[in-house]
Scaffold this motif. Structure first.
Motif, short mmCIF file in Angstrom:
data_model
loop_
_atom_site.label_atom_id
_atom_site.label_comp_id
_atom_site.label_asym_id
_atom_site.label_seq_id
_atom_site.Cartn_x
_atom_site.Cartn_y
_atom_site.Cartn_z
N LEU A 140 5.31 25.19 1.52
CA LEU A 140 5.48 23.82 1.03
C LEU A 140 4.11 23.22 0.74
O LEU A 140 3.18 23.37 1.53
N HIS A 141 4.00 22.52 -0.37
CA HIS A 141 2.79 21.77 -0.71
C HIS A 141 3.15 20.29 -0.65
O HIS A 141 3.90 19.79 -1.50
N ILE A 142 2.65 19.61 0.35
CA ILE A 142 2.94 18.19 0.54
C ILE A 142 1.62 17.45 0.54
O ILE A 142 0.80 17.61 1.44
N GLN A 143 1.40 16.66 -0.50
CA GLN A 143 0.13 15.99 -0.73
C GLN A 143 -0.98 17.04 -0.73
O GLN A 143 -0.89 18.04 -1.44
N SER A 144 -2.01 16.89 0.08
CA SER A 144 -3.11 17.85 0.06
C SER A 144 -2.97 18.92 1.14
O SER A 144 -3.90 19.67 1.41
N LYS A 145 -1.78 19.02 1.73
CA LYS A 145 -1.54 19.98 2.80
C LYS A 145 -0.62 21.10 2.34
O LYS A 145 0.20 20.92 1.45
N MET B 148 0.86 -1.20 0.00
CA MET B 148 0.00 0.00 0.00
C MET B 148 0.88 1.23 0.00
O MET B 148 1.78 1.36 0.81
N SER B 149 0.66 2.14 -0.91
CA SER B 149 1.46 3.35 -0.96
C SER B 149 1.04 4.29 0.13
O SER B 149 -0.11 4.34 0.54
N ASP B 150 2.00 5.11 0.65
CA ASP B 150 1.69 6.08 1.70
C ASP B 150 0.80 7.17 1.14
O ASP B 150 0.98 7.64 0.04
N ARG B 151 -0.18 7.53 1.91
CA ARG B 151 -1.04 8.63 1.55
C ARG B 151 -1.06 9.61 2.71
O ARG B 151 -0.43 9.39 3.74
N GLU B 152 -1.81 10.67 2.54
CA GLU B 152 -1.81 11.71 3.57
C GLU B 152 -2.24 11.15 4.91
O GLU B 152 -3.18 10.39 5.03
N SER B 153 -1.55 11.53 5.96
CA SER B 153 -1.85 11.07 7.29
C SER B 153 -3.26 11.47 7.70
O SER B 153 -3.70 12.57 7.48
N GLN C 168 6.63 11.18 3.28
CA GLN C 168 7.36 11.47 2.04
C GLN C 168 7.83 12.92 1.97
O GLN C 168 8.69 13.26 1.17
N GLY C 169 7.26 13.79 2.80
CA GLY C 169 7.61 15.20 2.74
C GLY C 169 8.64 15.64 3.76
O GLY C 169 8.98 16.83 3.83
N ALA D 132 -6.54 19.90 4.02
CA ALA D 132 -7.41 19.98 2.84
C ALA D 132 -8.74 20.63 3.16
O ALA D 132 -9.32 21.32 2.33
N GLY D 133 -9.23 20.46 4.39
CA GLY D 133 -10.50 21.05 4.76
C GLY D 133 -10.38 22.47 5.29
O GLY D 133 -11.36 23.04 5.74
N GLY D 134 -9.16 23.04 5.25
CA GLY D 134 -8.96 24.40 5.73
C GLY D 134 -8.63 24.49 7.20
O GLY D 134 -8.41 25.59 7.72
N LYS D 135 -8.57 23.35 7.90
CA LYS D 135 -8.22 23.38 9.32
C LYS D 135 -6.76 23.79 9.48
O LYS D 135 -5.90 23.39 8.71
N LYS D 136 -6.50 24.59 10.51
CA LYS D 136 -5.15 25.10 10.72
C LYS D 136 -4.61 24.65 12.07
O LYS D 136 -5.35 24.49 13.04
N SER D 137 -3.31 24.45 12.11
CA SER D 137 -2.62 24.20 13.37
C SER D 137 -1.23 24.79 13.23
O SER D 137 -0.75 25.03 12.12
N ARG D 138 -0.56 25.04 14.35
CA ARG D 138 0.73 25.68 14.25
C ARG D 138 1.62 25.35 15.45
O ARG D 138 1.14 24.96 16.52
#
Length: 250
Positions: free
Chosen positions: A39-44, A1-6, A156-157, A66-72
């Motif tokens: 940085l654009h890593i997958q859908s983030k 299975m290939s890695d996808r977004e966490s 992967q990023g 992808a849903g616009g949720k933010k964290s920092r």
């Protein structure tokens, strides 16, 4: 299975953009933005911003899902350097792992863990695996309680993230000391549908002025070393003088 977004951020509460009790130790009022990387890593999307206030420089890492949720996260420069080194270690460990096994993942999902301690802050780095793939979760605890801030970087990023962080650290250094000379406050002005920002910063090459033009979602900037400010001013003044003496209708 290939890695996808966490999918980890769906299982853990997202940090809010509002200030937390420990943010004043790094962030706060009168901040100057010295540099930024996107940085654009997958859908983030990840934003790495070098900022400076009266307490010194620090790096703010923001994740937008992808849903616009933010964290920092907020990192002192020395903590960012330690994080950069751990990213290399985690990347090497990730490269030696076999394919993901969604049927028998680790019991707690953790493949490798490290901790960064800086004053009264702790950063927990966990390379994890779940049914959606592998990712590096970075959690930051803050003093005096409050929610834990965290981001999740797709495995992967990690190299791309490390390289962007390295560029910023090479330019601005890893010193947490307060700046020796207080820099002028930032200024801004609006011209029709554009905003211009004037930010004074410093790095190991000296003091500089960054002039940024912001229009809609587009941003561009130039950097002028302090030694050139006088000449830059003279050229602008010359243009202003010529424009003011130009006959009407020309």
């Amino acid at each position: 299975m290939s890695d996808r977004e966490s999918g980890d951020e769906q299982q853990q509460p997202q940090a809010q953009e509002a200030s937390d009790p420990g943010e004043s130790a790094l962030g706060g009022a009168a901040e100057q933005e010295l540099a930024t990387r996107t940085l654009h890593i997958q859908s983030k999307r990840f934003y790495l911003d070098v900022k400076q206030n009266r307490r010194g420089r620090f790096i703010k890492v923001a994740e937008v899902g992808a849903g616009g949720k933010k964290s920092r996260l907020l990192l002192a420069m020395s903590s960012a350097a330690e994080f950069r080194d751990f990213l290399s270690d985690f990347s090497e460990h990730y490269s030696r792992l076999g394919p993901t096994n969604s049927e028998t993942p680790p019991e707690d999902g953790k493949l490798k863990s490290e901790i960064i301690v800086k004053d009264n802050r702790r950063y927990y780095l966990d390379l994890k695996e779940n049914q959606r793939g592998r990712f590096l979760r970075v959690s930051q605890t803050i003093p005096r309680g409050g929610p834990r801030s965290q981001i999740a970087i797709p495995a992967q990023g990690m190299i791309e993230f490390r390289d962007a962080l390295t560029e910023l650290l090479e330019e601005f250094g890893t010193d947490d000391q307060e700046p020796q000379n207080e820099l002028p406050e930032s200024r801004s002005m609006r011209v029709e549908n554009k905003m211009f920002y004037f930010d004074v910063g410093s790095n190991r090459r000296g003091v500089y002025l960054r002039v940024s033009e912001v229009r809609n979602n587009f941003r561009t900037a130039i950097t002028i070393p302090e030694r050139s400010w006088g000449r830059f001013r003279d050229i602008i003044s010359e243009f202003v003088d010529k424009a003011s003496t130009k006959p009407e209708g020309e």
